[in-house]
Write an enzyme that holds these catalytic residues in place. Structure first.
Site, short mmCIF file in Angstrom:
data_model
loop_
_atom_site.label_atom_id
_atom_site.label_comp_id
_atom_site.label_asym_id
_atom_site.label_seq_id
_atom_site.Cartn_x
_atom_site.Cartn_y
_atom_site.Cartn_z
N GLU A 156 -42.69 45.15 -59.24
CA GLU A 156 -42.85 44.56 -60.58
C GLU A 156 -41.55 43.97 -61.08
O GLU A 156 -40.49 44.60 -60.98
CB GLU A 156 -43.34 45.66 -61.54
CG GLU A 156 -44.38 45.18 -62.50
CD GLU A 156 -45.65 44.68 -61.79
OE1 GLU A 156 -45.76 43.46 -61.60
OE2 GLU A 156 -46.50 45.52 -61.44
N GLY A 206 -52.30 41.83 -68.03
CA GLY A 206 -51.49 42.06 -66.82
C GLY A 206 -52.24 41.78 -65.53
O GLY A 206 -51.79 42.17 -64.45
N ASP A 235 -48.24 35.44 -58.87
CA ASP A 235 -49.63 35.31 -59.32
C ASP A 235 -50.31 34.11 -58.68
O ASP A 235 -51.47 34.18 -58.25
CB ASP A 235 -49.67 35.17 -60.85
CG ASP A 235 -48.95 36.32 -61.55
OD1 ASP A 235 -48.61 37.30 -60.85
OD2 ASP A 235 -48.72 36.23 -62.75
N LYS A 261 -47.42 37.19 -72.76
CA LYS A 261 -45.97 37.07 -72.50
C LYS A 261 -45.38 35.75 -72.96
O LYS A 261 -44.18 35.67 -73.22
CB LYS A 261 -45.64 37.36 -71.04
CG LYS A 261 -46.20 36.37 -70.04
CD LYS A 261 -45.80 36.81 -68.64
CE LYS A 261 -46.43 35.92 -67.59
NZ LYS A 261 -47.85 35.61 -67.78
O1 A2G Z 1 -45.11 39.26 -64.54
C1 A2G Z 1 -45.94 38.11 -64.69
O2 A2G Z 1 -47.22 38.39 -64.25
C2 A2G Z 1 -45.34 36.95 -63.91
N1 A2G Z 1 -46.24 35.80 -63.94
C3 A2G Z 1 -45.14 37.32 -62.45
O3 A2G Z 1 -44.49 36.27 -61.79
C4 A2G Z 1 -44.32 38.61 -62.35
O4 A2G Z 1 -42.98 38.37 -62.68
C5 A2G Z 1 -44.93 39.71 -63.21
C6 A2G Z 1 -44.10 40.98 -63.24
O5 A2G Z 1 -44.01 41.52 -61.96
C7 A2G Z 1 -45.98 34.68 -64.60
O6 A2G Z 1 -44.97 34.52 -65.26
C8 A2G Z 1 -47.01 33.61 -64.52
#
Ligand code: A2G
Length: 457
Positions: free
Chosen positions: A50, A144, A191, A235
């Site tokens: 993460e 999420g 993603d 976010k």
């Molecule tokens: O948080 C979001 O889902 C982010 N996606 C992904 O890339 C990743 O950082 C995640 C945390 O692990 C986008 O910003 C689209």
């Protein structure tokens, strides 16, 4: 595989037939004609890794069944018509060659526009056709599970198909990761990569720079269960996400400067590891030796790097983090390097399959949650409670998934305990909070589904 375009499917699976037919009817009643094709892109659950994709480290997600499906018909009037079967999302209309993405108000249609703009600018599509679109989404929003990226990916796929073009899954995933930034968040590429590259029955280890994917077979006898704490977090609507991205960038720059490297080149913590040419454990030691645990003020960072605040704004900050005055560099960097190590360990356990594989994976997931909650501070009280409840009711491992600050947890549960687990979590989390009506969509077992595709019935 990743070098092929997304598949075009003409035999519609029984699972989708009814859904596509309902969506086709809505399309018909809105636009008075039939759709020509459907595009589908799934959401995802991240099993482990993460907040490290944007630092250059590999992650381990699976695609889920919940998805975005769009019914489409080309038009010859240069207009994009967007409609959603859910009335809470208002209709939208614009000229396909002349529109703006509003970063200040991340309304649903802006995510579609990111995909459209990405195809036009990054993949050089000069004269896009107009489209009538009817959208049906089953990924819960702000939870999420990547509803936003599923919409961006699906929009890109619609645009590609409507214009008779063909790009590979990898090109589309890379492009969608870049173009989602038009909305203002500086996300990584996880993603979009899993939405295009997923394969049924497989988790994927996704690596970056360049984008790569490896199948990871998860052990038998266990299930992954998703539970939504029902706190919504968009976010793009706050600066929390970008503040973490910036803290990681600043940590890599301060460390680079202290190690005598050209710090302005440093954008990701992984770049620093490459420069130092040492293992992840050693990177954790470097953080311990060089950074202090108390917060860094902006003035202190400017002092270490030898720049003014105005220069720092251009080398390191984003428009929505210019106001941030204090940065936790030690904690964020320690999370990133230790989480990257947990992803490697997780993948190795899946390959080696020791007899206690499930226990080891559970421990890694629990370690990940501790680190997200304490060092990265991207949990919230409800998620902390939900994760504790999941563990109490039989999860071998449980952690938040996705960006955090709300949304979902993912739990590893032995198959023979799943029924008991679902009931226990319902009784202990959802019922006392008056969330019983939400439980069917909020608490469910997931299996790894397939990636984005075009369907022509
Ligand atoms: O948080 C979001 O889902 C982010 N996606 C992904 O890339 C990743 O950082 C995640 C945390 O692990 C986008 O910003 C689209």
């Amino acid at each position: 595989m990743a070098d092929d375009p997304p598949p075009i499917i003409t035999e519609i699976d029984a699972n989708y037939k009814e859904r596509f037919s309902q969506l086709g009817k809505k399309f018909q009643s809105k636009y008075d004609c039939e759709p020509v094709f459907f595009a589908r892109a799934p959401g995802r659950v991240n099993i482990i890794g993460e907040h490290i994709d944007y630092c250059g480290y590999g992650v381990l997600p699976i695609a889920i069944d919940q998805d975005i499906v769009i019914a489409v018909r080309q038009t010859d009037d240069d207009t994009l018509y967007l409609s959603n079967i859910d009335d809470k999302y208002s209709d939208y209309k614009c000229n396909v060659k002349d529109f703006e993405i509003n970063k200040d108000q991340p309304d649903w249609h802006n995510y579609f526009l990111c995909g459209l703009k990405g195809i036009m600018e990054l993949l050089s599509l000069e004269n896009p056709v107009g489209m009538q679109c009817m959208v049906d989404g089953s990924v819960p929003s702000s939870a999420g599970l990547s509803s936003s990226s599923a919409l961006v990916c699906c929009a890109a796929l619609c645009t590609m198909q409507a214009n008779g073009k063909s790009w590979t899954k990898k090109e589309l995933a890379d492009m969608c990761a870049q173009c989602e930034r038009y909305i203002g968040t500086i996300g990584g590429g996880m993603d979009q990569a899993i939405s295009f590259m997923a394969q049924p029955g497989m988790a994927k280890k996704i690596d970056f720079n360049p984008l790569r994917q490896t199948n990871v077979a998860l052990p038998d006898g266990v299930s992954f269960v998703i539970s939504n704490c029902c706190v919504e977090k968009n976010k793009a609507a706050s600066s929390d996400f970008n503040t973490r991205v910036v803290e990681c960038r600043l940590a890599s720059q301060v460390l680079a400067k202290m190690k005598g490297f050209e710090w302005r080149e440093m954008k990701r913590l992984a770049d620093l590891q490459t420069k130092l040419n040492v293992g992840l454990q050693e990177m954790e030691n470097v953080v311990k030796e060089c950074l202090h645990e108390s917060q860094y003020t902006k003035a202190e960072i400017c002092d270490v790097l030898g720049v003014t605040a105005d220069i720092l704004a251009t080398t390191s900050l984003s428009p929505n983090t210019l106001h941030v005055e204090n940065f936790c560099l030690y904690q964020r960097a320690t999370h990133v390097y230790s989480e990257a190590r947990r992803v490697e360990d997780f993948q190795n356990v899946c390959i080696e399959r020791p007899t206690d594989a499930a226990i080891k994976l559970g421990e890694l997931m629990n370690g990940s949650f501790e680190s997200c909650s304490k060092l990265y501070e991207c949990s919230c009280p409800e998620l902390d409670q939900l994760v504790a409840i999941c563990r109490k009711h039989g999860a071998i491992g449980s952690r938040l998934t996705g960006a955090g600050w709300g949304g979902c947890a993912v739990s590893l549960v032995p198959n023979d305990k799943v029924t008991e687990f679902l009931d226990g979590v319902k009784q202990s989390y959802y019922i006392p909070r008056g969330l019983e009506s939400k439980v069917n969509n909020a608490l469910f077992v997931t299996k790894s589904g397939g990636g984005a595709a075009v369907y022509i019935p």
